[in-house]
Design a protein around this motif. Sequence first.
Motif, PDB file in Angstrom:
ATOM      1  N   LEU A 414       7.485  -5.088   8.625  1.00 47.16           N
ATOM      2  CA  LEU A 414       6.094  -5.242   9.030  1.00 47.16           C
ATOM      3  C   LEU A 414       5.121  -4.841   7.922  1.00 47.16           C
ATOM      4  O   LEU A 414       4.168  -5.582   7.647  1.00 47.16           O
ATOM      5  CB  LEU A 414       5.836  -4.429  10.298  1.00 47.16           C
ATOM      6  CG  LEU A 414       4.439  -4.589  10.912  1.00 47.16           C
ATOM      7  CD1 LEU A 414       4.160  -6.039  11.242  1.00 47.16           C
ATOM      8  CD2 LEU A 414       4.304  -3.717  12.159  1.00 47.16           C
ATOM      9  N   PRO A 415       5.292  -3.702   7.224  1.00 45.39           N
ATOM     10  CA  PRO A 415       4.367  -3.380   6.127  1.00 45.39           C
ATOM     11  C   PRO A 415       4.340  -4.445   5.036  1.00 45.39           C
ATOM     12  O   PRO A 415       3.271  -4.772   4.511  1.00 45.39           O
ATOM     13  CB  PRO A 415       4.899  -2.037   5.599  1.00 45.39           C
ATOM     14  CG  PRO A 415       5.618  -1.437   6.754  1.00 45.39           C
ATOM     15  CD  PRO A 415       6.231  -2.582   7.493  1.00 45.39           C
ATOM     16  N   VAL A 416       5.517  -4.974   4.688  1.00 49.07           N
ATOM     17  CA  VAL A 416       5.543  -6.019   3.660  1.00 49.07           C
ATOM     18  C   VAL A 416       4.820  -7.267   4.155  1.00 49.07           C
ATOM     19  O   VAL A 416       4.059  -7.917   3.429  1.00 49.07           O
ATOM     20  CB  VAL A 416       6.998  -6.347   3.269  1.00 49.07           C
ATOM     21  CG1 VAL A 416       7.047  -7.592   2.384  1.00 49.07           C
ATOM     22  CG2 VAL A 416       7.631  -5.169   2.547  1.00 49.07           C
ATOM     23  N   ALA A 417       5.023  -7.615   5.424  1.00 50.21           N
ATOM     24  CA  ALA A 417       4.411  -8.829   5.970  1.00 50.21           C
ATOM     25  C   ALA A 417       2.895  -8.736   5.975  1.00 50.21           C
ATOM     26  O   ALA A 417       2.200  -9.709   5.649  1.00 50.21           O
ATOM     27  CB  ALA A 417       4.930  -9.083   7.379  1.00 50.21           C
ATOM     28  N   VAL A 418       2.347  -7.560   6.333  1.00 50.91           N
ATOM     29  CA  VAL A 418       0.888  -7.455   6.432  1.00 50.91           C
ATOM     30  C   VAL A 418       0.223  -7.494   5.056  1.00 50.91           C
ATOM     31  O   VAL A 418      -0.982  -7.739   4.954  1.00 50.91           O
ATOM     32  CB  VAL A 418       0.478  -6.161   7.177  1.00 50.91           C
ATOM     33  CG1 VAL A 418       1.005  -6.161   8.593  1.00 50.91           C
ATOM     34  CG2 VAL A 418       0.920  -4.905   6.430  1.00 50.91           C
ATOM     35  N   VAL A 419       0.980  -7.236   4.000  1.00 52.66           N
ATOM     36  CA  VAL A 419       0.438  -7.351   2.646  1.00 52.66           C
ATOM     37  C   VAL A 419       0.621  -8.771   2.113  1.00 52.66           C
ATOM     38  O   VAL A 419      -0.296  -9.356   1.523  1.00 52.66           O
ATOM     39  CB  VAL A 419       1.114  -6.332   1.699  1.00 52.66           C
ATOM     40  CG1 VAL A 419       0.671  -6.583   0.260  1.00 52.66           C
ATOM     41  CG2 VAL A 419       0.764  -4.918   2.107  1.00 52.66           C
ATOM     42  N   VAL A 420       1.791  -9.351   2.327  1.00 56.22           N
ATOM     43  CA  VAL A 420       2.109 -10.658   1.752  1.00 56.22           C
ATOM     44  C   VAL A 420       1.303 -11.769   2.418  1.00 56.22           C
ATOM     45  O   VAL A 420       0.784 -12.667   1.744  1.00 56.22           O
ATOM     46  CB  VAL A 420       3.619 -10.935   1.864  1.00 56.22           C
ATOM     47  CG1 VAL A 420       3.936 -12.378   1.468  1.00 56.22           C
ATOM     48  CG2 VAL A 420       4.401  -9.970   0.995  1.00 56.22           C
ATOM     49  N   VAL A 421       1.176 -11.730   3.736  1.00 61.59           N
ATOM     50  CA  VAL A 421       0.510 -12.832   4.444  1.00 61.59           C
ATOM     51  C   VAL A 421      -0.942 -13.009   3.991  1.00 61.59           C
ATOM     52  O   VAL A 421      -1.347 -14.129   3.651  1.00 61.59           O
ATOM     53  CB  VAL A 421       0.609 -12.617   5.968  1.00 61.59           C
ATOM     54  CG1 VAL A 421      -0.267 -13.624   6.702  1.00 61.59           C
ATOM     55  CG2 VAL A 421       2.056 -12.761   6.422  1.00 61.59           C
ATOM     56  N   PRO A 422      -1.800 -11.955   3.947  1.00 62.67           N
ATOM     57  CA  PRO A 422      -3.169 -12.176   3.445  1.00 62.67           C
ATOM     58  C   PRO A 422      -3.205 -12.658   2.003  1.00 62.67           C
ATOM     59  O   PRO A 422      -4.042 -13.493   1.653  1.00 62.67           O
ATOM     60  CB  PRO A 422      -3.827 -10.796   3.586  1.00 62.67           C
ATOM     61  CG  PRO A 422      -3.022 -10.080   4.611  1.00 62.67           C
ATOM     62  CD  PRO A 422      -1.618 -10.579   4.429  1.00 62.67           C
ATOM     63  N   ALA A 423      -2.284 -12.123   1.162  1.00 58.22           N
ATOM     64  CA  ALA A 423      -2.271 -12.548  -0.238  1.00 58.22           C
ATOM     65  C   ALA A 423      -1.923 -14.023  -0.366  1.00 58.22           C
ATOM     66  O   ALA A 423      -2.532 -14.763  -1.149  1.00 58.22           O
ATOM     67  CB  ALA A 423      -1.292 -11.690  -1.033  1.00 58.22           C
TER      68      ALA A 423
END
Length: 792
Positions: A414-423
Amino acid sequence: MWDDAFPSFLIGLREGLEAGLVVSVLVATLVRAGAKSRLPQVWTGVLAAIALSLSFGAVLTFTAASLSTTAQEAFGGTLSVVAVAFVTAMVFWMRRSARNLAGEIKEKVTEALAMGAGVLVLTSFLAVGREGLETALFLWTTARAANESAGPMTGAGVGLVLAGGLCWALYRRVLRINLTRFFTVTGAVLVVIAAGVLGYGLRDLQEGGVLPGGTAYAFDLSGSVDAGSWYSTLLQGVLNLTPTMTWLQVAGYGGYLAVVMTLFVRGVAGVRAARGAGEAAGAGDVPGGRAGVATPAGADGGARAGAGSVALGPAGSAAPGPAEGAAPAAAEAARLRSRGAVPRTDARAAPVRPQAVASVGSGGGEPLAARGAASGESEAAESPESRSAVSAGDGVGEPLPPRTPARRRPAWLLPVAVVVVPAVLAGAVVALARPKPGGGETVAVSKSDCGQGFTAPRPGRQTFRMHNTGAETAEVYLIDPATHAVYGEVEGLAPGTTRELVATVAGGSYAWRCVPTDGHAVTSKAVRVGGAAGDTAVVPVSERDLAAPLKAYRAYVDRGLATLVRQTRRLDDDIRSGHLDSARTDWLTAHRTYASLGAAYGTFEEFDQRIDGRPDGLPGGVRDKDFTGFHRVEYGLWHGRSAAWLKGPAQQLADSAKGLRKAFPHQDFDPSDLPLRAHEILENTLQFELTGDTDQGSGTGLATADANLAGTRELLTVLRPLLTTRAPHLLPTVDADIARLQALLDAEHRAGRWTPIARLDRTAKARIDGATGQLLEDLSPVPDLLEIRKSA
C-alpha cells in the motif's frame, strides 16, 4: 532571493503546522487508545498526500512549460486567482477552527477506529492532502511571480521544517501554542500577500489577452523609483507591488484588501467576543480548563490552558478521561457484538472502565481498541477455540463455524502504491499535454533537402530535431519567410549530426533557411500556422547593417584618442615640472577620456594592457615592471611617490597613448563588438569600478563609472536606428535607466570632488548598484537583437 522566500516561508509554516497538528492529534489519539498497531495506516495516508501534492506541482510546472508565451500568461494568471481563493478560504477556516481543532480530529479518529483500516488511511490522507495541494499551488504561483524557484522553495522548506519541529514539540509536551492568536496574526499577513498575488495574476491575464486594459496604466513610477533598490526589491518580492501597475491591478489589489481584511478583522472581533461570553458562562463546567478549549484530558495535571492552546502527549504522559477511553471501547464492542463475538448481556451488565477495558477470549487485559485493528489482523488472531467459547445472538448456544484465516497482503504494497500511482498519473498528464515536435518527424538540413519532413506544427512550445544530411557544416534558422525574421537557430551543425531547436510557435508563416559553410543559403517551402500571432521574431542583422554604426563609432574613438594624446602629454609635463597637485587633476581627466572608449577595448589589442592594466596576477604586484599605465601613475600620485619616481611611468603612458592613436586606423574593428559592448562596458563597471577593485588610491571609481556610462550612451546612439526597428519599446526603458543612474552619480560629485566608493553610505551604494544592475538587465537583449546572422 530572500525577499521572494518570505511569502513561501509563511505559507509553508502555516500549512505545515495545520497538517502537522492533524497528524499529531491522530497519532496521540491512537497511542492513548492503545492502537499503536494502526499508526502505519496514518503514515500511509500522509505519504499518499505528499505524493499527490508533489505530483500536482510537477503537472503545473511541466504543463505550463509546454504552452505558448501568451497561453502561459493566461494559465499562470488563472492559477494565481485560484491560489488566492484557496488561501483566503484557508485563512478564514483556520480562524474559526483553531480553538476546536484537536477535539474535531479526535472525534474523526474515534469513528475511523470502529470502521476499519481504509477509513483511517482516508482520514489522514484527506486532512494532509488539502494542505499539500494548497501549498503546491501557492508555491507555483509565487515562484512564477519571482521568475526563479530557489527563493520560494527555500522559504517553503524552512517553513515546513519549522512547522515539523513545532508539532513534535507539541506532541512531546515541551511547548504550548495559542493557535487562535497564531492563525490570526499570520492570517492578516497572508491577506496582504494574497492581494499582491491577485494583482500579479490579473496582470498575467491581461498579458495573456484574457482581460482588457493591459496598456491602461494607473501609474508608472519606473522613471523615479529605483527598481533595483533594496526597498523596491522587497516590495516586489513580498507584496508584488511594482513601479508600474494597470488600473485593473490597482482595483483588484485595493478591492480585495479592503473587503477581505475588513471581514477578517470583524471575524476576529466576533471570535473574541464569543470566547469571552463562553468563559463567563461556563467557567465552572470544565474541570481544569476553560470552555471551548481544546485541551487533552489530564494535561499538565489539570492545569488551565489558554484559549485555543494545544499541547499533545503520547500514551503514558496523561491518563485519558472517561469520554476518551469509553468512546472507542464502546464503538468496538458494538462492532464485535454485531459479529456475534461479545455476549449482549455482558455488554449491558457492566460499565466499561476507561483503563481496564474488558477483553474477549482468553487474552486478558488487552484493550479493545488494540483488538479493533484491521479486520484481517483480528480474524487471524482469534482462534477457533476462542470463537467457540462465546455465543451469538443473546449469548446462548451455538458455536461459530471455523473460518479460514484471510491472506494478508505484503506490508509494503500500500505505501508503494500510494506513491507510484500519483507519479504515474502525473507523468501521463505531462506526456499528453506536451506537444510533439513538427509532426514527430526530423527536419533535414542540407543544400538539396533543406526543411524536408517539416509540416505545419501546432501552436505552442515545439522542439524540432534538426539533422544535417549534407556533407558540410551548416547553420539553420527557423524564419518568417516574408521578413526573414528569426524565431530560432542552430549554429555549427556538423554533417550526420542531430541537434534540437526549441521555439514557441504561434499564428504566422514559417520556413527553414539552411546556410552551409560556403555561404549559399537555401530556404524551404513555407507553412502556415493558424491562430493568434505570438512574439515578434528577431529581424536578422548583417555586417552591411552594422557598417554605418561602425563607421560613426570609429570616428568617435579616433577623436577620443586624439584628445587622450594631448591629455597624457600634459600629465607627463606636470610630473616633469614637479607639479603633482596639477598632475592628480590631469590624471583623472585623461583617465576619464580613456574610460569612455570602452567599446573599442577589444580592438586596442596589447595597447589596452599598457595603458589601463591592473596589477592583479602580476608576480610583483604594484612593484612589477609590467605594471604600467594609468593605474601605475595613480598608485604613485596617491601613495606619496616623488616626481622622479613617477617620471618613467608617466612618459611610458604618454608614449603608449601616442602609439595607439597611430595604430588605431589600421586595426581590425569587428562590427559584432558593438552590440556586445553595449552590455559589457557597464558589466565591467559593476564588477570592477563599483567594487573598488581597480582603485589604487585616488578614490575615483565613481568618476570612471560616469565615463563608462557616457561611453555606453554614445554607443547606443550609433545603434539606435537598428534597435528602433527591432525593439521599439527597449530604448525608452534604457534611456530612463541611464537618466536614473546618471542622477545618482551626479549626486556624489560635489564641489569638483567624487565620493570614494569606500565612503558611500549603504543606501547610496545600494541605489547605484541597483540602478546599474537594472540598466544591465534592460540592455541584455541588445547582443541578441543585433547579432550578425547568415540568414540575413
